[in-house]
Design a protein around this motif. Structure first.
Motif, PDB file in Angstrom:
ATOM      1  N   ASP A 326      72.994  46.876  74.460  1.00 29.75           N
ATOM      2  CA  ASP A 326      71.946  47.063  73.865  1.00 29.75           C
ATOM      3  C   ASP A 326      71.821  48.457  73.170  1.00 29.75           C
ATOM      4  O   ASP A 326      71.292  48.543  72.038  1.00 29.75           O
ATOM      5  N   LEU A 327      72.452  49.281  73.616  1.00 27.78           N
ATOM      6  CA  LEU A 327      72.516  50.635  72.934  1.00 27.78           C
ATOM      7  C   LEU A 327      73.557  50.703  71.890  1.00 27.78           C
ATOM      8  O   LEU A 327      73.184  51.190  71.061  1.00 27.78           O
ATOM      9  N   ILE A 328      74.562  50.161  72.043  1.00 29.76           N
ATOM     10  CA  ILE A 328      75.319  49.932  70.884  1.00 29.76           C
ATOM     11  C   ILE A 328      74.645  49.387  69.873  1.00 29.76           C
ATOM     12  O   ILE A 328      74.776  49.619  68.427  1.00 29.76           O
ATOM     13  N   SER A 329      74.028  48.044  70.099  1.00 25.35           N
ATOM     14  CA  SER A 329      73.302  47.429  68.904  1.00 25.35           C
ATOM     15  C   SER A 329      72.303  48.004  68.062  1.00 25.35           C
ATOM     16  O   SER A 329      72.004  48.163  66.885  1.00 25.35           O
ATOM     17  N   GLY A 333      74.559  49.334  65.755  1.00 27.48           N
ATOM     18  CA  GLY A 333      74.775  47.858  65.193  1.00 27.48           C
ATOM     19  C   GLY A 333      74.330  48.002  63.607  1.00 27.48           C
ATOM     20  O   GLY A 333      73.920  49.042  63.076  1.00 27.48           O
ATOM     21  N   PRO A 334      74.249  46.720  63.077  1.00 28.39           N
ATOM     22  CA  PRO A 334      73.756  46.620  61.775  1.00 28.39           C
ATOM     23  C   PRO A 334      72.452  46.990  61.539  1.00 28.39           C
ATOM     24  O   PRO A 334      71.553  46.817  62.419  1.00 28.39           O
ATOM     25  N   ASP A 335      71.988  47.813  60.530  1.00 27.18           N
ATOM     26  CA  ASP A 335      70.839  48.004  60.153  1.00 27.18           C
ATOM     27  C   ASP A 335      69.874  46.862  59.874  1.00 27.18           C
ATOM     28  O   ASP A 335      70.145  45.937  59.209  1.00 27.18           O
ATOM     29  N   ILE A 336      68.545  46.784  60.468  1.00 22.94           N
ATOM     30  CA  ILE A 336      67.803  45.788  60.465  1.00 22.94           C
ATOM     31  C   ILE A 336      66.982  45.950  59.034  1.00 22.94           C
ATOM     32  O   ILE A 336      66.410  44.857  58.594  1.00 22.94           O
ATOM     33  N   PHE A 337      67.063  47.152  58.223  1.00 16.54           N
ATOM     34  CA  PHE A 337      66.482  47.031  57.094  1.00 16.54           C
ATOM     35  C   PHE A 337      67.599  47.118  55.999  1.00 16.54           C
ATOM     36  O   PHE A 337      68.671  47.318  56.068  1.00 16.54           O
ATOM     37  N   GLY A 338      67.246  46.897  54.466  1.00 15.14           N
ATOM     38  CA  GLY A 338      68.038  46.668  53.550  1.00 15.14           C
ATOM     39  C   GLY A 338      68.163  45.289  52.826  1.00 15.14           C
ATOM     40  O   GLY A 338      67.249  44.626  53.257  1.00 15.14           O
TER      41      GLY A 338
END
Length: 346
Positions: A326-329, A333-338
């Motif tokens: 969870d910490l890595i994500s 991890g990939p940005d949820i925005f964009g």
């Protein structure tokens, strides 16, 4: 079109909530212009909700219970049908992107990347209380959205990610603009998230304390293993009896790496316990320290020479593996925005 409006008004008034969603959705698909239409019933002049606004009020009709999930189904997937829907506003003068921020629907907010020149105008609009979209981003997310992320510290990190993302869309003046009650976006964010900061600090300290205890045991075990040389010492030359064997070399290297990893892990968890828990530190500083601490703790298990001899410690480390994921994500991890598509939205 007028006849359809009257029919829709009648059905939306007298049908049940669950049926409303199906009727509104069906009529919107057949008559796209109704998506942004508003109308009233004579003689009361009372304004009725448009089909899209009606759907917005029925979370149960859409997956995950998000009030804005209808935008994903009707706008995100069928954007060519009614692009003018992005200019719809509710009774509080909130455009669709403002509502997306309030309800933490990143897929809807990401449509702003495809709107072109209209996005900044929509993003920098104020509501009836002179709140900018950044004021709305400063509000605490609903529990069902917060609970999608495990741990209060990571929840605080996600809230900061939302605030910083929205901050990119507003003009510089809007960052310090006050609403009707004289509060800036940062003031609202601090007030709304003060309890989450306290919970995040407690969660981070509890996690660091538990992991630091395990790391200190690791240091003790590895150090004891290092000074107790397998096979003993040759009394004639003072060298280990098994010095020339490959297995002994592997043991020495593994023990050295384990000692370094467990010591580094212990120091990192101690740093978390003594750090300053300002709200901005939950964005990068604290998650990175926790990540380094967990990685070095896992490295001890992977290279340790006493895994089977100290099975309870190893079991504890592996029980923390979901937290590491969870910490890595959340942090790397990939940005949820964009921008999610090159297809223009409007």
């Amino acid at each position: 079109m007028y006849g359809h409006r009257q029919t829709l008004a009648y059905l939306l008034k007298f049908t049940s909530n669950n049926i409303e969603s199906y009727i509104a959705l069906d009529l919107v698909k057949k008559f796209p212009r109704l998506a942004t239409s508003t109308f009233h019933k004579r003689p009361t002049k009372k304004w009725l909700l448009s089909p899209l606004e009606t759907l917005a009020k029925i979370p149960s009709a859409f997956r995950r219970g998000c009030k804005l999930k209808y935008w994903e189904g009707l706008i995100y997937d069928d954007v060519e049908i009614f692009p003018d829907a992005i200019f719809s506003i509710d009774k509080d003068e909130h455009p669709v992107f403002h509502l997306a921020v309030v309800n933490r629907c990143e897929n809807v907010l990401n449509l702003a990347y495809r709107v072109g020149g209209h996005n900044y105008g929509l993003m920098n609009k104020t509501d009836n209380n002179r709140n900018t979209v950044l004021h709305l981003a400063g509000r605490l997310a609903k529990p069902q959205k917060l609970n999608l992320v495990s741990g209060a510290a990571l929840q605080m990190q996600r809230e900061l990610q939302w605030f910083k993302e929205v901050e990119r869309w507003v003009i510089k003046d809007a960052k310090e603009r006050t609403n009707k009650v004289g509060k800036t976006p940062q003031m609202i964010f601090t007030e709304e998230h003060k309890n989450l900061v306290i919970e995040g600090e407690k969660w981070m300290r509890d996690t660091a304390n538990s992991c630091a205890s395990v790391a200190s045991l690791n240091v003790t075990i590895v150090f004891a293993t290092a000074i107790t040389v397998p096979g003993g010492i040759n009394e004639d030359n003072g060298q280990p009896v098994l010095f020339k064997r490959n297995a002994f070399l592997i043991f020495a290297i593994s023990d050295a790496i384990s000692l370094f990893s467990s010591t580094a892990s212990l120091l990192m968890f101690l740093a978390i316990l003594t750090t300053r828990y300002a709200e901005i530190n939950f964005l990068h500083a604290l998650p990175k320290k926790l990540f380094i601490g967990l990685v070095t703790l896992f490295n001890w298990v992977l290279t340790g020479v006493a895994i089977l001899a100290f099975l309870p410690v190893t079991l504890f480390v592996f029980l923390q593996f979901p937290l590491l994921v969870d910490l890595i994500s959340s942090t790397y991890g990939p940005d949820i925005f964009g921008k999610r598509s090159d297809r223009p939205f409007y």
